[in-house]
Design an enzyme around this catalytic site. Structure first.
Site, PDB file in Angstrom:
ATOM      1  N   LYS A  62       0.828  -1.213   0.000  1.00  0.00           N
ATOM      2  CA  LYS A  62       0.000   0.000   0.000  1.00  0.00           C
ATOM      3  C   LYS A  62       0.861   1.261   0.000  1.00  0.00           C
ATOM      4  O   LYS A  62       0.468   2.278  -0.564  1.00  0.00           O
ATOM      5  CB  LYS A  62      -0.978  -0.004   1.182  1.00  0.00           C
ATOM      6  CG  LYS A  62      -2.087  -1.033   0.993  1.00  0.00           C
ATOM      7  CD  LYS A  62      -3.298  -0.772   1.863  1.00  0.00           C
ATOM      8  CE  LYS A  62      -4.386  -1.798   1.548  1.00  0.00           C
ATOM      9  NZ  LYS A  62      -5.511  -1.740   2.464  1.00  0.00           N
ATOM     10  N   LYS A 119      -3.873 -11.653  -6.717  1.00  0.00           N
ATOM     11  CA  LYS A 119      -5.175 -11.925  -6.086  1.00  0.00           C
ATOM     12  C   LYS A 119      -6.240 -10.968  -6.622  1.00  0.00           C
ATOM     13  O   LYS A 119      -5.928  -9.840  -7.034  1.00  0.00           O
ATOM     14  CB  LYS A 119      -5.067 -11.832  -4.558  1.00  0.00           C
ATOM     15  CG  LYS A 119      -5.038 -10.455  -4.015  1.00  0.00           C
ATOM     16  CD  LYS A 119      -5.417 -10.389  -2.529  1.00  0.00           C
ATOM     17  CE  LYS A 119      -5.501  -8.915  -2.150  1.00  0.00           C
ATOM     18  NZ  LYS A 119      -5.849  -8.591  -0.819  1.00  0.00           N
ATOM     19  N   LYS A 169     -10.441  -5.615  -4.536  1.00  0.00           N
ATOM     20  CA  LYS A 169     -11.413  -4.517  -4.716  1.00  0.00           C
ATOM     21  C   LYS A 169     -10.777  -3.311  -5.392  1.00  0.00           C
ATOM     22  O   LYS A 169     -11.439  -2.558  -6.076  1.00  0.00           O
ATOM     23  CB  LYS A 169     -11.879  -4.015  -3.336  1.00  0.00           C
ATOM     24  CG  LYS A 169     -12.888  -4.859  -2.631  1.00  0.00           C
ATOM     25  CD  LYS A 169     -13.433  -4.077  -1.412  1.00  0.00           C
ATOM     26  CE  LYS A 169     -13.987  -4.994  -0.355  1.00  0.00           C
ATOM     27  NZ  LYS A 169     -13.144  -5.150   0.833  1.00  0.00           N
TER      28      LYS A 169
HETATM   29  P1  TYM Z   1     -10.471  -7.189   3.392  1.00  0.00           P
HETATM   30  O1  TYM Z   1     -11.591  -6.235   3.505  1.00  0.00           O
HETATM   31  O2  TYM Z   1      -9.336  -6.833   2.478  1.00  0.00           O
HETATM   32  O3  TYM Z   1     -10.990  -8.612   2.976  1.00  0.00           O
HETATM   33  C1  TYM Z   1     -12.022  -9.281   3.676  1.00  0.00           C
HETATM   34  C2  TYM Z   1     -11.782 -10.774   3.654  1.00  0.00           C
HETATM   35  O4  TYM Z   1     -11.728 -11.243   2.309  1.00  0.00           O
HETATM   36  C3  TYM Z   1     -10.548 -12.026   2.126  1.00  0.00           C
HETATM   37  N1  TYM Z   1     -10.098 -11.848   0.732  1.00  0.00           N
HETATM   38  C4  TYM Z   1      -9.864 -12.853  -0.121  1.00  0.00           C
HETATM   39  N2  TYM Z   1      -9.952 -14.188   0.028  1.00  0.00           N
HETATM   40  C5  TYM Z   1      -9.658 -14.955  -1.046  1.00  0.00           C
HETATM   41  N3  TYM Z   1      -9.279 -14.446  -2.250  1.00  0.00           N
HETATM   42  C6  TYM Z   1      -9.166 -13.104  -2.436  1.00  0.00           C
HETATM   43  N4  TYM Z   1      -8.817 -12.629  -3.632  1.00  0.00           N
HETATM   44  C7  TYM Z   1      -9.465 -12.247  -1.338  1.00  0.00           C
HETATM   45  N5  TYM Z   1      -9.474 -10.896  -1.182  1.00  0.00           N
HETATM   46  C8  TYM Z   1      -9.850 -10.680   0.099  1.00  0.00           C
HETATM   47  C9  TYM Z   1      -9.551 -11.458   3.122  1.00  0.00           C
HETATM   48  O5  TYM Z   1      -8.530 -12.385   3.417  1.00  0.00           O
HETATM   49  C10 TYM Z   1     -10.441 -11.163   4.296  1.00  0.00           C
HETATM   50  O6  TYM Z   1     -10.629 -12.331   5.078  1.00  0.00           O
HETATM   51  N6  TYM Z   1      -7.770  -6.332   7.509  1.00  0.00           N
HETATM   52  C11 TYM Z   1      -8.949  -7.025   6.989  1.00  0.00           C
HETATM   53  C12 TYM Z   1     -10.206  -6.644   7.734  1.00  0.00           C
HETATM   54  C13 TYM Z   1     -10.095  -6.833   9.195  1.00  0.00           C
HETATM   55  C14 TYM Z   1     -10.119  -8.070   9.892  1.00  0.00           C
HETATM   56  C15 TYM Z   1     -10.007  -7.721  11.267  1.00  0.00           C
HETATM   57  C16 TYM Z   1     -10.256  -9.399   9.507  1.00  0.00           C
HETATM   58  C17 TYM Z   1      -9.939  -5.823  10.110  1.00  0.00           C
HETATM   59  N7  TYM Z   1      -9.896  -6.368  11.336  1.00  0.00           N
HETATM   60  C18 TYM Z   1      -9.992  -8.696  12.263  1.00  0.00           C
HETATM   61  C19 TYM Z   1     -10.234 -10.385  10.498  1.00  0.00           C
HETATM   62  C20 TYM Z   1     -10.105 -10.028  11.846  1.00  0.00           C
HETATM   63  C21 TYM Z   1      -9.117  -6.646   5.532  1.00  0.00           C
HETATM   64  O7  TYM Z   1      -8.662  -5.631   5.091  1.00  0.00           O
HETATM   65  O8  TYM Z   1      -9.885  -7.528   4.843  1.00  0.00           O
END
Ligand code: TYM
Length: 337
Positions: A117, A199, A202
């Site tokens: 990032k 991957k 978004k």
């Molecule tokens: P975020 O919003 O980027 O993604 C949410 C969840 O989706 C999964 N994910 C994927 N899994 C498989 N293939 C992909 N291409 C893919 N893109 C995203 C992510 O692994 C995630 O599980 N930091 C986290 C949010 C968060 C969080 C937490 C999660 C904040 N606090 C505490 C667990 C526990 C995030 O940015 O996820």
């Protein structure tokens, strides 16, 4: 009669930076609903994480509500789980401050998401972006979560949360539960449709690379038809066939068929037929999510009632840990909490 054993706690979050992708859905959110039967589940919209990159306030507000409705539309049942908005629970950031003091600069510097990032936003490498994994650790540890269902890309952050918990416990005595990751056996990393070595994300600037869970059927099929594969003609799951492997994985998850069965089904068929079949299967699978979302997003009063009630319960749970932590580190107690 003996009390029933307490259910294990599951916690996970998702950022409201845009409509959920098929990666978010397959790697994370789709698995959250079925876990409700066995565990005490807490899920939340990570709006505080979302401001580590620039986002318009009106857009953040709108996207947060939309994300909340999407979670409910993906099968999370509020009679069984708590679904809340992170900024409604001040204890996460209160715990994060304490955990900051048990986290090393060097550890945070090694986080690959921070490095990625920072590269993407060189003009805004803010302290929040750097400290983000500590807030994520607090999100998890404040509820004494046993299991954290996430995709592969979050495993490094989860490992850090475990290290922070262990370090805190080592310094102050057993206080924080050390959580385990919980990754789906298949689909923990869904790849971009345009560059299957990356991957699905978004923030991808190419809309054809990403399936959004609210895309309509024609859009989904069109994107799959354009999916990048390879110059061979064989539909098999094999190293080096990233595009085909990704499509087989997606097909297997949305149809519930094994990869082997999917390979047999398309034996002798061309890539064109295969891509169309994957597109149709995904669109059909997502149709109920889309229609439930359309219904929910109209009902802002209902959404407000849900996130307010859930935040109240989550806040109460979280204070149990915060009070313990404050006591352990030596803060003078107060009647105010
Ligand atoms: P975020 O919003 O980027 O993604 C949410 C969840 O989706 C999964 N994910 C994927 N899994 C498989 N293939 C992909 N291409 C893919 N893109 C995203 C992510 O692994 C995630 O599980 N930091 C986290 C949010 C968060 C969080 C937490 C999660 C904040 N606090 C505490 C667990 C526990 C995030 O940015 O996820």
């Amino acid at each position: 009669m003996a009390d029933a054993p307490e259910k294990k706690v599951i916690l996970s979050g998702i950022q409201p930076t845009g409509t959920f992708t098929l990666g978010n859905y397959i790697g994370a959110v789709r698995n959250w609903g079925p876990l409700q039967e066995q565990y005490r589940c807490l899920y939340f919209i990570a709006d505080q994480h979302a401001i580590t990159v620039r986002i318009e306030p009106a857009q953040l507000r709108q996207k947060t509500l939309e994300a909340y409705a999407q979670l409910l539309a993906c099968g999370i049942d509020l009679d069984k789980s708590l679904v809340f908005i992170q900024s409604h629970i001040p204890t996460h950031s209160q715990l994060a401050w304490v955990l900051n003091c048990s986290t090393q600069f060097g550890e945070l510097s090694r986080m690959t998401q921070f490095k990625d990032k920072s590269r993407k936003h060189p003009d805004d490498i803010n302290a929040g972006l750097f400290d983000y994994p500590v807030l994520m650790a607090a999100d998890i540890l404040i509820y004494q979560a046993d299991l954290v269902p996430v995709g592969i890309d979050q495993m490094q952050h989860l490992e850090l949360a475990r290290n922070i918990a262990n370090r805190f416990n080592g310094r102050y005595g057993e206080t924080l539960k050390v959580p385990e990751g919980y990754m789906p056996p298949i689909g923990a990393k869904v790849m971009s449709l345009q560059d299957p070595t990356k991957k699905m994300s978004k923030s991808d600037t190419n809309p054809n690379a990403v399936i959004l869970i609210l895309d309509d059927k024609d859009t989904i099929i069109r994107k799959f038809k354009r999916a990048v594969t390879d110059s061979e003609m064989e539909i098999v799951y094999r190293e080096g066939k990233d595009g085909i492997n990704n499509l087989l994985t997606i097909y297997s998850v949305v149809t519930g068929k094994s990869i082997d069965d999917a390979v047999r089904e398309f034996d002798g068929k061309g890539y064109g037929d295969f891509k169309l079949a994957v597109g149709e299967a995904v669109a059909d699978h997502l149709e109920p999510v889309r229609s439930e979302y359309a219904r929910l997003i109209q009902d802002k009063a209902y959404l407000k009632e849900c996130y307010t009630r859930c935040a109240g319960e989550a806040l109460k749970m979280s204070y149990r840990t915060l009070n313990k932590v404050y006591k352990k580190v030596g803060f003078v107690p107060t009647e105010l909490r």
